[in-house]
Design a protein around this motif. Structure first.
Motif, PDB file in Angstrom:
ATOM      1  N   THR A 126      -5.648  -2.543   2.271  1.00 39.43           N
ATOM      2  CA  THR A 126      -5.360  -3.971   2.425  1.00 39.43           C
ATOM      3  C   THR A 126      -6.138  -4.723   1.347  1.00 39.43           C
ATOM      4  O   THR A 126      -7.363  -4.600   1.262  1.00 39.43           O
ATOM      5  CB  THR A 126      -5.783  -4.487   3.808  1.00 39.43           C
ATOM      6  OG1 THR A 126      -5.066  -3.769   4.819  1.00 39.43           O
ATOM      7  CG2 THR A 126      -5.497  -5.980   3.938  1.00 39.43           C
ATOM      8  N   THR A 173      -6.385  -6.862  -6.814  1.00 40.94           N
ATOM      9  CA  THR A 173      -5.000  -6.967  -6.354  1.00 40.94           C
ATOM     10  C   THR A 173      -4.450  -5.585  -6.042  1.00 40.94           C
ATOM     11  O   THR A 173      -4.986  -4.558  -6.472  1.00 40.94           O
ATOM     12  CB  THR A 173      -4.114  -7.603  -7.433  1.00 40.94           C
ATOM     13  OG1 THR A 173      -4.087  -6.727  -8.577  1.00 40.94           O
ATOM     14  CG2 THR A 173      -4.641  -8.966  -7.863  1.00 40.94           C
ATOM     15  N   MET A 174      -3.328  -5.574  -5.320  1.00 39.82           N
ATOM     16  CA  MET A 174      -2.667  -4.305  -5.042  1.00 39.82           C
ATOM     17  C   MET A 174      -2.135  -3.687  -6.322  1.00 39.82           C
ATOM     18  O   MET A 174      -2.079  -2.458  -6.464  1.00 39.82           O
ATOM     19  CB  MET A 174      -1.529  -4.508  -4.047  1.00 39.82           C
ATOM     20  CG  MET A 174      -0.945  -3.205  -3.504  1.00 39.82           C
ATOM     21  SD  MET A 174      -2.140  -2.216  -2.537  1.00 39.82           S
ATOM     22  CE  MET A 174      -2.155  -3.159  -0.989  1.00 39.82           C
ATOM     23  N   ASN A 199      -2.361   1.396   7.688  1.00 37.68           N
ATOM     24  CA  ASN A 199      -3.119   0.374   6.948  1.00 37.68           C
ATOM     25  C   ASN A 199      -4.055   1.020   5.944  1.00 37.68           C
ATOM     26  O   ASN A 199      -5.247   0.740   5.913  1.00 37.68           O
ATOM     27  CB  ASN A 199      -3.913  -0.490   7.922  1.00 37.68           C
ATOM     28  CG  ASN A 199      -4.812   0.338   8.836  1.00 37.68           C
ATOM     29  OD1 ASN A 199      -4.615   1.545   8.995  1.00 37.68           O
ATOM     30  ND2 ASN A 199      -5.800  -0.291   9.440  1.00 37.68           N
ATOM     31  N   ASP A 242      -5.748  -8.501  -1.288  1.00 33.59           N
ATOM     32  CA  ASP A 242      -5.011  -9.658  -1.768  1.00 33.59           C
ATOM     33  C   ASP A 242      -3.909 -10.068  -0.785  1.00 33.59           C
ATOM     34  O   ASP A 242      -2.814 -10.470  -1.181  1.00 33.59           O
ATOM     35  CB  ASP A 242      -4.414  -9.351  -3.148  1.00 33.59           C
ATOM     36  CG  ASP A 242      -3.951 -10.609  -3.885  1.00 33.59           C
ATOM     37  OD1 ASP A 242      -4.528 -11.676  -3.639  1.00 33.59           O
ATOM     38  OD2 ASP A 242      -3.002 -10.505  -4.695  1.00 33.59           O
ATOM     39  N   GLY A 243      -4.190  -9.941   0.507  1.00 30.56           N
ATOM     40  CA  GLY A 243      -3.234 -10.338   1.532  1.00 30.56           C
ATOM     41  C   GLY A 243      -2.096  -9.368   1.752  1.00 30.56           C
ATOM     42  O   GLY A 243      -1.145  -9.662   2.483  1.00 30.56           O
ATOM     43  N   THR A 244      -2.146  -8.194   1.126  1.00 30.74           N
ATOM     44  CA  THR A 244      -1.084  -7.197   1.240  1.00 30.74           C
ATOM     45  C   THR A 244      -1.643  -5.906   1.828  1.00 30.74           C
ATOM     46  O   THR A 244      -2.747  -5.491   1.467  1.00 30.74           O
ATOM     47  CB  THR A 244      -0.471  -6.898  -0.142  1.00 30.74           C
ATOM     48  OG1 THR A 244       0.042  -8.115  -0.700  1.00 30.74           O
ATOM     49  CG2 THR A 244       0.654  -5.887  -0.042  1.00 30.74           C
ATOM     50  N   THR A 245      -0.873  -5.273   2.706  1.00 32.43           N
ATOM     51  CA  THR A 245      -1.260  -3.982   3.280  1.00 32.43           C
ATOM     52  C   THR A 245      -0.185  -2.952   2.981  1.00 32.43           C
ATOM     53  O   THR A 245       1.008  -3.209   3.160  1.00 32.43           O
ATOM     54  CB  THR A 245      -1.447  -4.088   4.807  1.00 32.43           C
ATOM     55  OG1 THR A 245      -2.506  -5.006   5.097  1.00 32.43           O
ATOM     56  CG2 THR A 245      -1.787  -2.731   5.409  1.00 32.43           C
ATOM     57  N   LEU A 246      -0.595  -1.781   2.517  1.00 33.86           N
ATOM     58  CA  LEU A 246       0.319  -0.665   2.295  1.00 33.86           C
ATOM     59  C   LEU A 246      -0.102   0.514   3.148  1.00 33.86           C
ATOM     60  O   LEU A 246      -1.298   0.810   3.266  1.00 33.86           O
ATOM     61  CB  LEU A 246       0.340  -0.250   0.820  1.00 33.86           C
ATOM     62  CG  LEU A 246       1.017  -1.188  -0.188  1.00 33.86           C
ATOM     63  CD1 LEU A 246       1.049  -0.536  -1.571  1.00 33.86           C
ATOM     64  CD2 LEU A 246       2.431  -1.552   0.251  1.00 33.86           C
ATOM     65  N   GLN A 300       5.416  -3.109  -7.175  1.00 38.45           N
ATOM     66  CA  GLN A 300       4.885  -2.742  -5.862  1.00 38.45           C
ATOM     67  C   GLN A 300       5.949  -2.168  -4.938  1.00 38.45           C
ATOM     68  O   GLN A 300       5.648  -1.336  -4.076  1.00 38.45           O
ATOM     69  CB  GLN A 300       4.251  -3.974  -5.215  1.00 38.45           C
ATOM     70  CG  GLN A 300       3.596  -3.706  -3.881  1.00 38.45           C
ATOM     71  CD  GLN A 300       2.911  -4.941  -3.335  1.00 38.45           C
ATOM     72  OE1 GLN A 300       2.204  -5.626  -4.079  1.00 38.45           O
ATOM     73  NE2 GLN A 300       3.120  -5.228  -2.075  1.00 38.45           N
ATOM     74  N   HIS A 301       7.212  -2.579  -5.110  1.00 38.96           N
ATOM     75  CA  HIS A 301       8.250  -2.152  -4.171  1.00 38.96           C
ATOM     76  C   HIS A 301       9.054  -0.952  -4.673  1.00 38.96           C
ATOM     77  O   HIS A 301       9.948  -0.464  -3.977  1.00 38.96           O
ATOM     78  CB  HIS A 301       9.185  -3.324  -3.858  1.00 38.96           C
ATOM     79  CG  HIS A 301       8.466  -4.478  -3.234  1.00 38.96           C
ATOM     80  ND1 HIS A 301       7.962  -4.444  -1.955  1.00 38.96           N
ATOM     81  CD2 HIS A 301       8.128  -5.699  -3.740  1.00 38.96           C
ATOM     82  CE1 HIS A 301       7.365  -5.583  -1.676  1.00 38.96           C
ATOM     83  NE2 HIS A 301       7.445  -6.365  -2.742  1.00 38.96           N
TER      84      HIS A 301
END
Length: 472
Positions: free
Chosen positions: A28, A63-64, A25, A30-34, A121-122
């Motif tokens: 985290t 944001t992410m 983690n 904007d509701g996203t975890t990397l 992001q991906h």
């Protein structure tokens, strides 16, 4: 492959990721975890797209995409120009033109003339980049522009590393911490301390979007960053405030924390907040320590590597007696490299000290108290030198005061008349006199306002800074 100097973002060392040492983690937002490995792979993919650029603009939304844009540029050695999402058209165009940004990285505002490079992001890349030299400019951060158009503050990678390491020492910050905050990502507090700090030390960071009391309480962090407004709202919600009792450190900065809010945090959480001082040009130079005294209204002592001094109008030393006010000058390894395109505006002394433009007092133990800006907050009244900031702090402690700005207006008898412009939560016929008496009881009598003016709002610029020169 050799990486040369130590990595600025030390926790993103590709060798550690390749060895399987992951942080599930890492970020985290904007509701996203990397995880650490996903963050490194995605940011390196960004680096490949911008590696040939010199400077790019990032619309610094929470944001992410913003995090990946910034980290990708740091990996590639490309200078980042963070742009406030709510900047007006004139301010935004000035930042883009002055900085020479070649493109937007990630989201771009409507009507822009610059090309936009997407942040995916991906996407993943495992290409390895050598660490750029420590003198490379990492960021151009634009000041709030209280005295004209914003100026671009050039911060090097080496300055950022020195500044963050000094805070790790002062706050005992390690990879065991979980940092929580909801601060904007276009200045030192939210972006450099709040994102790069965790990525340097390996501590997970949770960005709450908006810094609401509930979001802070539910994050279960060990360290929390907030500005005074955030802490004021938290203490008004005792249930959420007490949920922070398990945290290791509550840090307040960017403006003075009202003493009543400080005391209420102690009451509700069982711990005194850490206060610190800094500016875009200097990063954080003063702070109370995790293992030291925390005194309401004071911002502590110099962090590792920093020296400070006070000077009067004649550039003579001001005694460190806890009362005498002087212009604050600092020097240390985390200072900026000057203003972009404005070398004339960089206010350095001949012997290498930066004139902060703030006025302060220093006590015999080396504790500092900031009393305001020299240009508008140093008031000379009746033969006394008074700091507007300490009066404002006391007034904000009164339950009827929502906002306040204190200035010195021309006065034939006193030289300057201490005047408070107050936005009241509730008005009453005797409120003005009650506020004058409130200050007289808390501070020396000569520091009381001679006049209190009730106003509907205070004049502010696009960044929310009060424009005191418009009061009068």
């Amino acid at each position: 492959m050799s990486f040369g100097p130590p990595l600025l973002l030390a926790s993103l060392n590709p060798a550690a990721v390749a060895a399987g040492d992951d942080i599930p983690n890492a970020v985290t937002i904007d509701g996203t975890t990397l995880s650490r490995s996903d963050l490194l792979g995605a940011a390196t993919s960004v680096a490949e797209r911008v590696a040939r650029a010199k400077r790019v603009a990032v619309l610094a939304e929470p944001t992410m995409s913003t995090v990946l844009a910034v980290v990708g540029c740091l990996i590639a050695g490309v200078t980042v120009v963070p742009v406030p999402p709510d900047a007006g058209k004139v301010e935004r165009e000035h930042i883009l033109t002055d900085s020479g940004a070649q493109a937007w990285l990630g989201a771009a505002p409507e009507g822009t003339g610059l090309p936009a490079i997407p942040v995916r992001q991906h996407a993943r890349s495992w290409h390895r980049y050598p660490e750029p030299p420590s003198g490379t400019t990492a960021f151009i951060l634009y000041t709030s522009g209280t005295t004209g158009l914003p100026k671009g503050v050039m911060l090097s990678r080496g300055a950022i590393a020195a500044g963050l390491d000094a805070l790790a020492d002062a706050w005992a910050w390690t990879r065991k911490d979980v940092l929580v905050h909801g601060l904007p990502l276009f200045h030192v507090h939210g972006l450099i301390l709040g994102v790069l700090g965790p990525l340097r030390f390996g501590s997970p960071v949770i960005h709450t979007g908006k810094p609401t009391p509930r979001a802070y309480a539910e994050a279960n962090g060990t360290m929390y960053f907030g500005v005074p407004t955030v802490w004021s709202r938290i203490v008004e919600e005792p249930t959420y405030a007490t949920a922070l009792s398990s945290a290791r450190l509550l840090v307040s900065g960017s403006a003075p924390l009202p003493v009543p809010v400080f005391e209420k945090l102690v009451e509700l959480t069982g711990q005194a907040p850490v206060e610190r001082y800094g500016m875009s040009e200097t990063m954080i130079t003063l702070s109370t320590r995790a293992d030291g005294e925390r005194r309401p209204g004071w911002v502590g002592t110099p962090v590792a590597g920093v020296e400070t001094r006070l000077r009067d109008e004649n550039d003579e030393p001001v005694p460190h007696d806890g009362e005498s006010i002087g212009g604050l000058q600092v020097r240390g390894p985390m200072l900026f490299d000057g203003y972009l395109n404005r070398p004339d505006a960089t206010d350095m002394t001949a012997d290498g000290w930066f004139r902060t433009g703030d006025v302060a007092v220093i006590d015999p133990a080396g504790f500092h108290r900031i009393v305001g800006r020299e240009s508008v907050d140093l008031i000379k009244s009746g033969g006394y030198r008074v700091g507007a900031g300490e009066i404002e702090t006391v007034l904000l402690g009164h339950p009827a005061v929502a906002e306040v700005a204190v200035v010195g207006l021309p006065d034939d008898d006193l030289g300057q008349r201490i005047t408070a412009f107050v936005v009241a939560r509730e008005e009453s016929p005797d409120l003005a006199q009650a506020l004058i008496d409130h200050v007289a009881k808390q501070l020396s009598v000569h520091k009381r306002p001679r006049e209190v003016r009730l106003v509907a709002e205070l004049p502010r610029n696009a960044m929310g800074k009060v424009q005191k020169k418009l009061l009068g």
